[in-house]
Design a protein around this motif. Structure first.
Motif, mmCIF file in Angstrom:
data_model
loop_
_atom_site.group_PDB
_atom_site.id
_atom_site.type_symbol
_atom_site.label_atom_id
_atom_site.label_comp_id
_atom_site.label_asym_id
_atom_site.label_seq_id
_atom_site.Cartn_x
_atom_site.Cartn_y
_atom_site.Cartn_z
ATOM 1 N N ARG A 240 -0.450 0.398 9.179
ATOM 2 C CA ARG A 240 0.802 -0.294 9.468
ATOM 3 C C ARG A 240 0.682 -1.057 10.791
ATOM 4 O O ARG A 240 1.146 -2.187 10.917
ATOM 5 C CB ARG A 240 1.947 0.713 9.520
ATOM 6 C CG ARG A 240 3.314 0.088 9.382
ATOM 7 C CD ARG A 240 4.430 1.123 9.289
ATOM 8 N NE ARG A 240 4.343 1.886 8.043
ATOM 9 C CZ ARG A 240 4.059 3.190 7.967
ATOM 10 N NH1 ARG A 240 3.811 3.877 9.076
ATOM 11 N NH2 ARG A 240 4.003 3.801 6.813
ATOM 12 N N GLU B 114 4.781 5.307 2.876
ATOM 13 C CA GLU B 114 4.387 6.702 2.667
ATOM 14 C C GLU B 114 5.523 7.433 1.961
ATOM 15 O O GLU B 114 6.661 7.399 2.411
ATOM 16 C CB GLU B 114 4.101 7.406 3.997
ATOM 17 C CG GLU B 114 3.779 8.871 3.801
ATOM 18 C CD GLU B 114 4.018 9.746 5.025
ATOM 19 O OE1 GLU B 114 3.670 10.932 4.961
ATOM 20 O OE2 GLU B 114 4.576 9.250 6.031
ATOM 21 N N THR C 163 1.704 11.236 0.130
ATOM 22 C CA THR C 163 1.237 12.351 0.959
ATOM 23 C C THR C 163 1.962 13.614 0.521
ATOM 24 O O THR C 163 1.893 13.996 -0.624
ATOM 25 C CB THR C 163 1.436 12.050 2.456
ATOM 26 O OG1 THR C 163 2.830 11.943 2.761
ATOM 27 C CG2 THR C 163 0.702 10.785 2.877
ATOM 28 N N ALA D 99 -2.131 5.781 6.992
ATOM 29 C CA ALA D 99 -1.015 4.870 6.712
ATOM 30 C C ALA D 99 -0.406 4.339 8.006
ATOM 31 O O ALA D 99 -0.157 3.133 8.139
ATOM 32 C CB ALA D 99 0.043 5.583 5.875
ATOM 33 N N ASN D 100 -0.175 5.208 8.981
ATOM 34 C CA ASN D 100 0.401 4.779 10.260
ATOM 35 C C ASN D 100 -0.500 3.781 10.972
ATOM 36 O O ASN D 100 -0.031 2.798 11.552
ATOM 37 C CB ASN D 100 0.663 5.983 11.166
ATOM 38 C CG ASN D 100 1.820 6.835 10.690
ATOM 39 O OD1 ASN D 100 2.591 6.442 9.823
ATOM 40 N ND2 ASN D 100 1.928 8.026 11.249
ATOM 41 N N GLU E 190 -4.154 11.626 5.883
ATOM 42 C CA GLU E 190 -3.677 10.534 5.033
ATOM 43 C C GLU E 190 -2.471 9.834 5.673
ATOM 44 O O GLU E 190 -2.377 8.602 5.660
ATOM 45 C CB GLU E 190 -3.306 11.087 3.664
ATOM 46 C CG GLU E 190 -2.988 10.026 2.647
ATOM 47 C CD GLU E 190 -2.692 10.616 1.276
ATOM 48 O OE1 GLU E 190 -2.596 9.807 0.340
ATOM 49 O OE2 GLU E 190 -2.532 11.844 1.133
ATOM 50 N N ARG E 191 -1.574 10.611 6.246
ATOM 51 C CA ARG E 191 -0.406 10.030 6.922
ATOM 52 C C ARG E 191 -0.831 9.163 8.099
ATOM 53 O O ARG E 191 -0.289 8.074 8.316
ATOM 54 C CB ARG E 191 0.523 11.145 7.398
ATOM 55 C CG ARG E 191 1.732 10.623 8.124
ATOM 56 C CD ARG E 191 2.714 11.751 8.420
ATOM 57 N NE ARG E 191 3.884 11.195 9.062
ATOM 58 C CZ ARG E 191 4.417 11.685 10.167
ATOM 59 N NH1 ARG E 191 3.920 12.766 10.726
ATOM 60 N NH2 ARG E 191 5.477 11.128 10.686
ATOM 61 N N ASP F 218 8.871 2.792 5.701
ATOM 62 C CA ASP F 218 7.694 3.371 6.358
ATOM 63 C C ASP F 218 7.340 4.741 5.783
ATOM 64 O O ASP F 218 6.204 4.991 5.416
ATOM 65 C CB ASP F 218 7.929 3.544 7.863
ATOM 66 C CG ASP F 218 7.799 2.255 8.636
ATOM 67 O OD1 ASP F 218 7.677 1.180 8.024
ATOM 68 O OD2 ASP F 218 7.845 2.328 9.874
ATOM 69 N N SER F 219 8.313 5.630 5.760
ATOM 70 C CA SER F 219 8.045 6.996 5.328
ATOM 71 C C SER F 219 9.309 7.576 4.703
ATOM 72 O O SER F 219 10.392 7.468 5.270
ATOM 73 C CB SER F 219 7.621 7.857 6.528
ATOM 74 O OG SER F 219 7.345 9.177 6.118
ATOM 75 N N VAL G 256 3.256 -1.044 4.137
ATOM 76 C CA VAL G 256 2.570 0.241 4.070
ATOM 77 C C VAL G 256 3.656 1.298 3.953
ATOM 78 O O VAL G 256 4.472 1.472 4.857
ATOM 79 C CB VAL G 256 1.674 0.485 5.304
ATOM 80 C CG1 VAL G 256 0.984 1.835 5.192
ATOM 81 C CG2 VAL G 256 0.647 -0.636 5.456
ATOM 82 N N LEU H 285 0.869 -1.170 0.000
ATOM 83 C CA LEU H 285 0.000 0.000 0.000
ATOM 84 C C LEU H 285 0.907 1.222 0.000
ATOM 85 O O LEU H 285 1.703 1.402 0.927
ATOM 86 C CB LEU H 285 -0.895 0.020 1.242
ATOM 87 C CG LEU H 285 -1.860 -1.152 1.398
ATOM 88 C CD1 LEU H 285 -2.544 -1.103 2.755
ATOM 89 C CD2 LEU H 285 -2.890 -1.141 0.282
ATOM 90 N N PHE I 24 1.092 5.307 -0.036
ATOM 91 C CA PHE I 24 0.389 6.561 0.201
ATOM 92 C C PHE I 24 1.286 7.690 -0.272
ATOM 93 O O PHE I 24 2.410 7.834 0.203
ATOM 94 C CB PHE I 24 0.076 6.736 1.691
ATOM 95 C CG PHE I 24 -0.985 5.809 2.194
ATOM 96 C CD1 PHE I 24 -2.289 6.249 2.345
ATOM 97 C CD2 PHE I 24 -0.690 4.491 2.496
ATOM 98 C CE1 PHE I 24 -3.282 5.393 2.805
ATOM 99 C CE2 PHE I 24 -1.666 3.624 2.953
ATOM 100 C CZ PHE I 24 -2.963 4.076 3.108
#
Length: 129
Positions: free
Chosen positions: A40, A52, A11, A36-37, A32-33, A107-108, A50, A7, A9
């Motif tokens: 996860r 971002e 952002t 995602a968190n 949106e963030r 993750d991000s 997941v 997935l 995202f």
């Protein structure tokens, strides 16, 4: 979920910090963030990544124009900025995260041009006279 998957995202740095005049956009990207968190955490232990991706200043033909309503206003966003990111930069970042081995999750990822330190601090050259 049983077969696994990813997935992604998309952002924005607006999901990580605020700036004047960005209330609606900042709120939407923060939400949106957090989705995602939360996913996860809800999917931990399952073979689902997941991811971002949070771009900073990306010069595209439509984003600033749609957001600000005029070409003149859109052009001012990038005025004097040496090498803002372009869509291909973000596409490459997304592909890179998806190409990691299945046990690796990014993750991000915040992606900014070198000229941008924060949402409001951007190095600009003086306008040409």
């Amino acid at each position: 979920r049983e077969r696994g998957g990813d997935l992604v995202f998309l952002t924005s740095t607006a999901a990580h910090d605020t700036y004047p005049g960005g209330g609606g956009y900042v709120a939407a990207k923060h939400a949106e963030r957090i989705i995602a968190n939360t996913l996860r955490q809800e999917l931990v232990g399952e073979p689902v990544r997941v991811i971002e991706i949070a771009p900073g200043m990306v010069r595209t033909e439509e984003f600033s124009l749609n957001r600000l309503g005029s070409q003149e206003a859109a052009d001012r966003v990038y005025e004097g900025v040496a090498q803002p990111l372009v869509a291909e930069d973000i596409a490459e970042a997304i592909v890179w995260t998806l190409e990691r081995p299945s046990h690796v999750n990014i993750d991000s990822m915040i992606v900014r041009p070198v000229a941008q330190a924060t949402n409001t601090l951007v190095a600009r050259t003086a306008p040409e006279a």
